[in-house]
Design a protein around this motif. Structure first.
Motif, PDB file in Angstrom:
ATOM      1  N   THR A 128       0.573   3.649  -3.305  1.00  0.00           N
ATOM      2  CA  THR A 128      -0.160   4.866  -2.620  1.00  0.00           C
ATOM      3  C   THR A 128       0.381   6.134  -2.233  1.00  0.00           C
ATOM      4  O   THR A 128       0.012   7.061  -1.835  1.00  0.00           O
ATOM      5  CB  THR A 128      -1.693   4.302  -2.070  1.00  0.00           C
ATOM      6  OG1 THR A 128      -1.398   4.426  -0.381  1.00  0.00           O
ATOM      7  CG2 THR A 128      -2.380   3.689  -2.498  1.00  0.00           C
TER       8      THR A 128
ATOM      9  N   THR B  22       0.852  -0.848  -0.092  1.00  0.00           N
ATOM     10  CA  THR B  22       0.409   0.674  -0.128  1.00  0.00           C
ATOM     11  C   THR B  22       1.031   0.853  -0.134  1.00  0.00           C
ATOM     12  O   THR B  22       0.920   2.253  -0.323  1.00  0.00           O
ATOM     13  CB  THR B  22      -0.381   0.319   1.302  1.00  0.00           C
ATOM     14  OG1 THR B  22      -1.814  -1.119   1.818  1.00  0.00           O
ATOM     15  CG2 THR B  22      -1.927   1.279   1.406  1.00  0.00           C
TER      16      THR B  22
ATOM     17  N   PRO C 190      -3.283   8.088   7.911  1.00  0.00           N
ATOM     18  CA  PRO C 190      -3.699   8.631   6.885  1.00  0.00           C
ATOM     19  C   PRO C 190      -3.871   9.845   6.082  1.00  0.00           C
ATOM     20  O   PRO C 190      -4.232  10.855   7.452  1.00  0.00           O
ATOM     21  CB  PRO C 190      -5.659   8.135   6.973  1.00  0.00           C
ATOM     22  CG  PRO C 190      -4.716   8.314   8.396  1.00  0.00           C
ATOM     23  CD  PRO C 190      -4.159   8.352   9.161  1.00  0.00           C
TER      24      PRO C 190
ATOM     25  N   GLU D 245       0.816   6.364   0.961  1.00  0.00           N
ATOM     26  CA  GLU D 245       0.487   6.453   2.278  1.00  0.00           C
ATOM     27  C   GLU D 245       0.175   5.063   3.026  1.00  0.00           C
ATOM     28  O   GLU D 245       0.458   4.628   2.485  1.00  0.00           O
ATOM     29  CB  GLU D 245      -1.009   7.307   1.460  1.00  0.00           C
ATOM     30  CG  GLU D 245      -1.536   7.733   2.599  1.00  0.00           C
ATOM     31  CD  GLU D 245      -3.107   7.958   2.415  1.00  0.00           C
ATOM     32  OE1 GLU D 245      -4.260   8.012   3.331  1.00  0.00           O
ATOM     33  OE2 GLU D 245      -3.588   8.210   1.378  1.00  0.00           O
TER      34      GLU D 245
ATOM     35  N   PRO E 111      -1.544   4.292   5.642  1.00  0.00           N
ATOM     36  CA  PRO E 111      -3.322   3.925   6.226  1.00  0.00           C
ATOM     37  C   PRO E 111      -3.128   3.984   7.394  1.00  0.00           C
ATOM     38  O   PRO E 111      -4.359   4.716   7.549  1.00  0.00           O
ATOM     39  CB  PRO E 111      -4.115   3.833   5.319  1.00  0.00           C
ATOM     40  CG  PRO E 111      -3.011   2.333   4.731  1.00  0.00           C
ATOM     41  CD  PRO E 111      -2.252   3.630   4.145  1.00  0.00           C
TER      42      PRO E 111
END
Length: 340
Positions: A43, A39, A51, A45, A47
């Protein structure tokens, strides 16, 4: 471009990866969960911990510790304090000889009462290829550094401590950004104690908040908590000036006053009447003071240092003493001069 490895994908490890990237470094984060690593790479990021915060393109992630460690000038350790030894025993043979080992952890090891830099030195000297001169390559980064604020690029200062001042200056350069201002220090002992004990005092102030006590009580806990820290530091050879700076008072104030502080929040829930099990279940991230309060008290007792606030926190958190009873006992201690 300076290569950095960051072992740990929690909130502080992630936020400090951003700082390093913003300062011009290329960062590879190591994470134990492959799904989160995927992830992060897909992305930019995290989360689970930050987030909504986009990571710089210079930050990537891997689940392979060898890949993370490869060619790293700085190896940053950002795992829970009580897991450091076991993790580092696996990672040490993978580390480049000469890499600077940077501790972001604020705790004291249970059982051994070792500070985090001592654990790093011990493990790398035993397991690592670059064991020679390891003490001069171990640095500590500490101070009032709440991860969520730093991830938002809000102004903050920190202390970079290393026995080798030249190494401290190198790390200072590697993480200096327009919003993150690091200062150097050679007092590793004082900087680490300030970071470890402030978590315990943060629990105490959180408990006071949860009980509905006023600002006088909280100010007293902060001030006397700093006195406890300085007493322990004096016995262990710390520079007393350290405790008046960012690693001492600065970090203590941030932890004891912010709702972003995990230890303060944990203490608040205990003060409101939640059990230890209920509070742990409601806490998503590690509150280092919960375990370190025992090891800090153990360290103090080994050196005959009186730390009544720390002792009170241990009695509430681990012995199940009701906060109101513990408060009465703390307030009924014999009166003494303030300097003692």
């Amino acid at each position: 471009m300076t290569r950095c490895a960051v072992f740990g994908t929690g909130s502080w490890g992630t936020a400090f990866s951003m700082v390093l990237a913003d300062a011009g470094c290329r960062v590879t984060m190591w994470g134990r969960r492959a799904a989160l690593v995927d992830t992060l790479n897909a992305t930019h990021e995290n989360p689970d911990y930050l987030p909504g915060v986009r990571l710089p393109d210079a930050v990537t992630a891997t689940a392979d510790p060898a890949e993370a460690a490869r060619d790293a000038e700085f190896t940053v350790l950002a795992v829970p304090a009580q897991t450091l030894r076991g993790n580092l025993e696996r990672w040490a043979p993978l580390l480049d000889a000469g890499t600077v080992l940077v501790s972001l952890m604020k705790g004291v090891e249970l059982g051994t009462t070792r500070r985090m830099s001592e654990v790093i030195e011990e493990v790398v000297a035993k397991e690592g290829a670059g064991a020679a001169g390891v003490r001069g390559r171990v640095a500590v980064l500490t101070g009032p550094n709440l991860a969520r604020e730093i991830a938002a690029r809000q102004p903050a200062a920190a202390v970079v401590a290393c026995a080798d001042e030249a190494v401290a200056r190198r790390l200072q350069t590697a993480c200096h950004t327009p919003y993150f201002r690091p200062y150097t220090n050679t007092d590793v002992v004082g900087c680490e104690l300030g970071g470890a004990v402030k978590n315990v005092i943060g629990l105490a102030v959180g408990i006071a908040d949860g009980m509905g006590l006023g600002d006088n009580a909280k100010a007293s806990l902060i001030t006397r908590g700093l006195a406890e820290t300085a007493r322990l530091g004096s016995v262990l050879g710390a520079d007393p000036r350290t405790f008046a700076g960012l690693a001492g008072m600065g970090d203590l104030v941030a932890t004891c006053s912010s709702p972003l502080s995990r230890n303060h929040t944990f203490g608040t829930n205990l003060g409101r009447g939640m059990t230890l099990a209920e509070t742990i279940a409601a806490t998503k991230q590690t509150a280092e003071g919960v375990k370190s309060c025992e090891s800090v008290l153990d360290l103090a007792r080994r050196h005959a240092v009186d730390m009544p606030i720390t002792e009170t926190v241990v009695s509430i958190v681990h012995d199940g003493k009701p906060p109101l009873v513990a408060l009465k006992e703390l307030m009924s201690r014999s009166a003494k001069a303030e300097g003692h």
